[in-house]
Scaffold this motif. Structure first.
Motif, PDB file in Angstrom:
ATOM      1  N   THR A 165      58.350 -82.535 -66.206  1.00  0.00           N
ATOM      2  CA  THR A 165      58.892 -83.595 -65.347  1.00  0.00           C
ATOM      3  C   THR A 165      60.417 -83.554 -65.412  1.00  0.00           C
ATOM      4  O   THR A 165      61.005 -83.488 -66.499  1.00  0.00           O
ATOM      5  CB  THR A 165      58.393 -84.977 -65.785  1.00  0.00           C
ATOM      6  OG1 THR A 165      56.968 -84.993 -65.753  1.00  0.00           O
ATOM      7  CG2 THR A 165      58.926 -86.061 -64.864  1.00  0.00           C
ATOM      8  N   PHE A 166      61.043 -83.582 -64.240  1.00  0.00           N
ATOM      9  CA  PHE A 166      62.504 -83.615 -64.138  1.00  0.00           C
ATOM     10  C   PHE A 166      62.916 -84.898 -63.431  1.00  0.00           C
ATOM     11  O   PHE A 166      62.296 -85.292 -62.429  1.00  0.00           O
ATOM     12  CB  PHE A 166      63.033 -82.422 -63.339  1.00  0.00           C
ATOM     13  CG  PHE A 166      62.763 -81.084 -63.969  1.00  0.00           C
ATOM     14  CD1 PHE A 166      63.690 -80.502 -64.821  1.00  0.00           C
ATOM     15  CD2 PHE A 166      61.576 -80.406 -63.721  1.00  0.00           C
ATOM     16  CE1 PHE A 166      63.444 -79.274 -65.395  1.00  0.00           C
ATOM     17  CE2 PHE A 166      61.323 -79.174 -64.291  1.00  0.00           C
ATOM     18  CZ  PHE A 166      62.256 -78.600 -65.138  1.00  0.00           C
ATOM     19  N   VAL A 167      63.967 -85.538 -63.932  1.00  0.00           N
ATOM     20  CA  VAL A 167      64.532 -86.711 -63.270  1.00  0.00           C
ATOM     21  C   VAL A 167      66.022 -86.451 -63.069  1.00  0.00           C
ATOM     22  O   VAL A 167      66.762 -86.257 -64.043  1.00  0.00           O
ATOM     23  CB  VAL A 167      64.329 -87.998 -64.092  1.00  0.00           C
ATOM     24  CG1 VAL A 167      64.915 -89.196 -63.346  1.00  0.00           C
ATOM     25  CG2 VAL A 167      62.840 -88.227 -64.369  1.00  0.00           C
ATOM     26  N   PHE A 168      66.443 -86.420 -61.817  1.00  0.00           N
ATOM     27  CA  PHE A 168      67.835 -86.146 -61.469  1.00  0.00           C
ATOM     28  C   PHE A 168      68.448 -87.379 -60.797  1.00  0.00           C
ATOM     29  O   PHE A 168      67.753 -88.113 -60.087  1.00  0.00           O
ATOM     30  CB  PHE A 168      67.940 -84.972 -60.487  1.00  0.00           C
ATOM     31  CG  PHE A 168      67.432 -83.671 -61.017  1.00  0.00           C
ATOM     32  CD1 PHE A 168      68.254 -82.843 -61.769  1.00  0.00           C
ATOM     33  CD2 PHE A 168      66.128 -83.253 -60.762  1.00  0.00           C
ATOM     34  CE1 PHE A 168      67.791 -81.628 -62.251  1.00  0.00           C
ATOM     35  CE2 PHE A 168      65.660 -82.047 -61.236  1.00  0.00           C
ATOM     36  CZ  PHE A 168      66.494 -81.232 -61.991  1.00  0.00           C
ATOM     37  N   PRO A 169      69.741 -87.598 -60.991  1.00  0.00           N
ATOM     38  CA  PRO A 169      70.409 -88.619 -60.183  1.00  0.00           C
ATOM     39  C   PRO A 169      70.343 -88.231 -58.703  1.00  0.00           C
ATOM     40  O   PRO A 169      70.503 -87.051 -58.361  1.00  0.00           O
ATOM     41  CB  PRO A 169      71.859 -88.591 -60.697  1.00  0.00           C
ATOM     42  CG  PRO A 169      71.789 -87.929 -62.041  1.00  0.00           C
ATOM     43  CD  PRO A 169      70.650 -86.962 -61.957  1.00  0.00           C
ATOM     44  N   ARG A 170      70.097 -89.184 -57.867  1.00  0.00           N
ATOM     45  CA  ARG A 170      69.969 -88.907 -56.430  1.00  0.00           C
ATOM     46  C   ARG A 170      71.214 -88.231 -55.884  1.00  0.00           C
ATOM     47  O   ARG A 170      71.125 -87.333 -55.021  1.00  0.00           O
ATOM     48  CB  ARG A 170      69.672 -90.216 -55.670  1.00  0.00           C
ATOM     49  CG  ARG A 170      69.700 -90.105 -54.160  1.00  0.00           C
ATOM     50  CD  ARG A 170      68.585 -89.209 -53.657  1.00  0.00           C
ATOM     51  NE  ARG A 170      68.646 -89.038 -52.221  1.00  0.00           N
ATOM     52  CZ  ARG A 170      69.336 -88.108 -51.590  1.00  0.00           C
ATOM     53  NH1 ARG A 170      70.083 -87.252 -52.313  1.00  0.00           N
ATOM     54  NH2 ARG A 170      69.334 -88.007 -50.289  1.00  0.00           N
ATOM     55  N   GLN A 171      72.379 -88.641 -56.376  1.00  0.00           N
ATOM     56  CA  GLN A 171      73.625 -88.096 -55.825  1.00  0.00           C
ATOM     57  C   GLN A 171      73.833 -86.629 -56.197  1.00  0.00           C
ATOM     58  O   GLN A 171      74.688 -85.958 -55.615  1.00  0.00           O
ATOM     59  CB  GLN A 171      74.820 -88.921 -56.309  1.00  0.00           C
ATOM     60  CG  GLN A 171      75.015 -88.884 -57.816  1.00  0.00           C
ATOM     61  CD  GLN A 171      76.196 -89.723 -58.251  1.00  0.00           C
ATOM     62  OE1 GLN A 171      76.955 -90.218 -57.416  1.00  0.00           O
ATOM     63  NE2 GLN A 171      76.363 -89.896 -59.554  1.00  0.00           N
ATOM     64  N   ASP A 172      73.071 -86.127 -57.142  1.00  0.00           N
ATOM     65  CA  ASP A 172      73.196 -84.730 -57.543  1.00  0.00           C
ATOM     66  C   ASP A 172      72.203 -83.821 -56.829  1.00  0.00           C
ATOM     67  O   ASP A 172      72.187 -82.603 -57.087  1.00  0.00           O
ATOM     68  CB  ASP A 172      72.971 -84.587 -59.050  1.00  0.00           C
ATOM     69  CG  ASP A 172      74.094 -85.230 -59.856  1.00  0.00           C
ATOM     70  OD1 ASP A 172      75.098 -85.629 -59.243  1.00  0.00           O
ATOM     71  OD2 ASP A 172      73.950 -85.336 -61.088  1.00  0.00           O
ATOM     72  N   CYS A 173      71.382 -84.373 -55.964  1.00  0.00           N
ATOM     73  CA  CYS A 173      70.320 -83.609 -55.318  1.00  0.00           C
ATOM     74  C   CYS A 173      70.562 -83.454 -53.821  1.00  0.00           C
ATOM     75  O   CYS A 173      71.048 -84.380 -53.162  1.00  0.00           O
ATOM     76  CB  CYS A 173      68.964 -84.288 -55.530  1.00  0.00           C
ATOM     77  SG  CYS A 173      68.444 -84.365 -57.250  1.00  0.00           S
ATOM     78  N   LEU A 174      70.188 -82.289 -53.313  1.00  0.00           N
ATOM     79  CA  LEU A 174      70.216 -82.046 -51.877  1.00  0.00           C
ATOM     80  C   LEU A 174      68.783 -81.773 -51.435  1.00  0.00           C
ATOM     81  O   LEU A 174      68.158 -80.791 -51.854  1.00  0.00           O
ATOM     82  CB  LEU A 174      71.113 -80.855 -51.551  1.00  0.00           C
ATOM     83  CG  LEU A 174      71.350 -80.591 -50.055  1.00  0.00           C
ATOM     84  CD1 LEU A 174      72.062 -81.766 -49.395  1.00  0.00           C
ATOM     85  CD2 LEU A 174      72.153 -79.319 -49.856  1.00  0.00           C
ATOM     86  N   LEU A 175      68.258 -82.659 -50.598  1.00  0.00           N
ATOM     87  CA  LEU A 175      66.874 -82.557 -50.148  1.00  0.00           C
ATOM     88  C   LEU A 175      66.807 -81.642 -48.932  1.00  0.00           C
ATOM     89  O   LEU A 175      67.368 -81.950 -47.877  1.00  0.00           O
ATOM     90  CB  LEU A 175      66.336 -83.950 -49.794  1.00  0.00           C
ATOM     91  CG  LEU A 175      66.589 -85.056 -50.833  1.00  0.00           C
ATOM     92  CD1 LEU A 175      65.946 -86.358 -50.385  1.00  0.00           C
ATOM     93  CD2 LEU A 175      66.078 -84.643 -52.218  1.00  0.00           C
ATOM     94  N   LEU A 176      66.134 -80.504 -49.088  1.00  0.00           N
ATOM     95  CA  LEU A 176      66.112 -79.482 -48.047  1.00  0.00           C
ATOM     96  C   LEU A 176      64.710 -79.319 -47.458  1.00  0.00           C
ATOM     97  O   LEU A 176      63.716 -79.404 -48.179  1.00  0.00           O
ATOM     98  CB  LEU A 176      66.577 -78.138 -48.607  1.00  0.00           C
ATOM     99  CG  LEU A 176      68.014 -78.070 -49.137  1.00  0.00           C
ATOM    100  CD1 LEU A 176      68.293 -76.693 -49.711  1.00  0.00           C
ATOM    101  CD2 LEU A 176      68.994 -78.404 -48.038  1.00  0.00           C
ATOM    102  N   PRO A 177      64.604 -79.014 -46.152  1.00  0.00           N
ATOM    103  CA  PRO A 177      63.307 -78.809 -45.496  1.00  0.00           C
ATOM    104  C   PRO A 177      62.774 -77.396 -45.712  1.00  0.00           C
ATOM    105  O   PRO A 177      62.545 -76.629 -44.769  1.00  0.00           O
ATOM    106  CB  PRO A 177      63.626 -79.069 -44.028  1.00  0.00           C
ATOM    107  CG  PRO A 177      65.037 -78.605 -43.874  1.00  0.00           C
ATOM    108  CD  PRO A 177      65.719 -78.946 -45.180  1.00  0.00           C
TER     109      PRO A 177
END
Length: 368
Positions: free
Chosen positions: A266-278
């Motif tokens: 399980t990984f938990v990242f801050p939202r601001q550090d993630c780029l959600l790609l299609p």
């Protein structure tokens, strides 16, 4: 009757193959003339190429019309008397079966020559005078640093990162624009730079993954205004002196992204550090397709086609000597987002002899 059909088809096939050969010889002769004659002679050569292409098309149409209109009917003069010992005696049904098989051969011949004609016409259209223009743009600004891991059924990489680099190639026709360009380098540079910048310093999240359970939690109550603290050191104490700056908005995305993997990790990242790609996997190949779509959107597919650009190629390098290339014909309309998933096979994944497992997966095996 079947023998006559075979002979007739063979004759038409030879005629069409002769037309193909004649067209090829004409192309070679024209290319030699192009290098020695004046502009007027080059124009006449282009006319000759078009004439040859028309002759080839006419020969093909004559051939396909013959094949499509030649109806095989049941023989009416079938002799029921025993055939001589030295003649193979086919039954009526066997003759009909042979005729049906002949029709199948005709259909295959039509498909074969249609493919040959299409390839030849493409060659005549794009390289009728033996020339073709293309531009290749690769700059230091076409780069981004990002972390990721690839996961698919039965496998997951460790979390790691790359310093990615990209390049763009545009393939045009045998002529350039009146302004002397295939496309202005500046257009490609500005677009590719901005697209790469959008991916810089993020964890790349493949939102369409079939093995990752991804939960995105948005928290709208975060402080979206921040201060930048910097300044010189105090001359007496040597400690930094805070320097207040104007308040400014920053890209702040409170919340988190939780990723549950197939192996239980399980990984938990801050939202601001993630780029959600299609995308389904954050591989270099799929990133190349994604970048192709974003660059195409900004360059405008319709504009590229008007300039004679027929193909664009995007290369993504995740390390020296590790390049993924995606090459695709410029679509008629490139306004909507490019569908990465449509380029991924739905077939079962073959077992790789070099496949490795994560420590978490090996630990689960040891514990079971």
């Amino acid at each position: 009757q079947v023998r006559d059909q075979i002979c007739a088809v063979d004759q038409k096939t030879k005629e069409f193959e002769a037309a193909l050969a004649a067209c090829g010889d004409t192309n070679i002769a024209e290319e030699k003339e192009e290098r020695t004659k004046t502009q007027a002679a080059a124009t006449a050569s282009a006319t000759a190429t078009t004439t040859t292409n028309n002759h080839l098309k006419a020969a093909f149409e004559n051939y396909t019309n013959y094949l499509s209109t030649s109806n095989i009917t049941k023989p009416t003069n079938y002799n029921t008397q025993p055939a001589p010992a030295n003649v193979i005696n086919f039954s009526h049904d066997q003759q009909i079966a042979a005729a049906v098989n002949m029709n199948n051969i005709q259909a295959q011949a039509i498909n074969q020559y249609q493919n040959q004609l299409a390839a030849l016409q493409t060659q005549l259209a794009t390289t009728s005078n033996g020339t073709q223009f293309e531009i290749n743009v690769s700059k230091d600004t076409f780069k981004f640093n990002a972390s990721h891991f690839v996961a698919y059924p039965g496998f997951r990489e460790r979390l790691h990162g790359h310093s990615y680099k990209a390049s763009v190639k545009l393939i045009g026709s045998h002529q350039i624009g009146r302004d002397g360009y295939v496309l202005d380098f500046g257009c490609v540079k500005s677009v590719a730079k901005e697209v790469c910048k959008e991916l810089n310093e993020y964890f790349l999240v493949p939102m369409l993954s079939e093995v990752l359970k991804i939960t995105v939690e948005e928290d709208e109550d975060g402080d979206q205004v921040g201060k930048k603290v910097c300044g010189d050191c105090d001359e007496n104490t040597g400690t930094p002196v805070p320097k207040k700056t104007k308040k400014r908005k920053r890209n702040y995305y409170p919340g988190s992204v939780t990723i549950l993997c197939e192996d239980g990790s399980t990984f938990v990242f801050p939202r601001q550090d993630c780029l959600l790609l299609p995308i389904m996997h954050s591989t270099a190949e799929e990133l190349a397709v994604y970048l192709y779509g974003k660059i195409l959107q900004n360059l405008d597919a319709e504009y590229l086609r008007k300039r004679g650009v027929t193909v664009m190629e995007v290369t993504v390098s995740e390390a020296v000597g590790q390049d993924a290339v995606f090459r695709c014909v410029i679509p008629a309309s490139g306004g909507k987002e490019f569908d990465v998933v449509s380029y991924i096979s739905k077939e079962a994944i073959p077992v790789m002899p070099c496949a490795t497992e994560t420590e978490a997966a090996e630990q689960r095996k040891r514990n079971s």
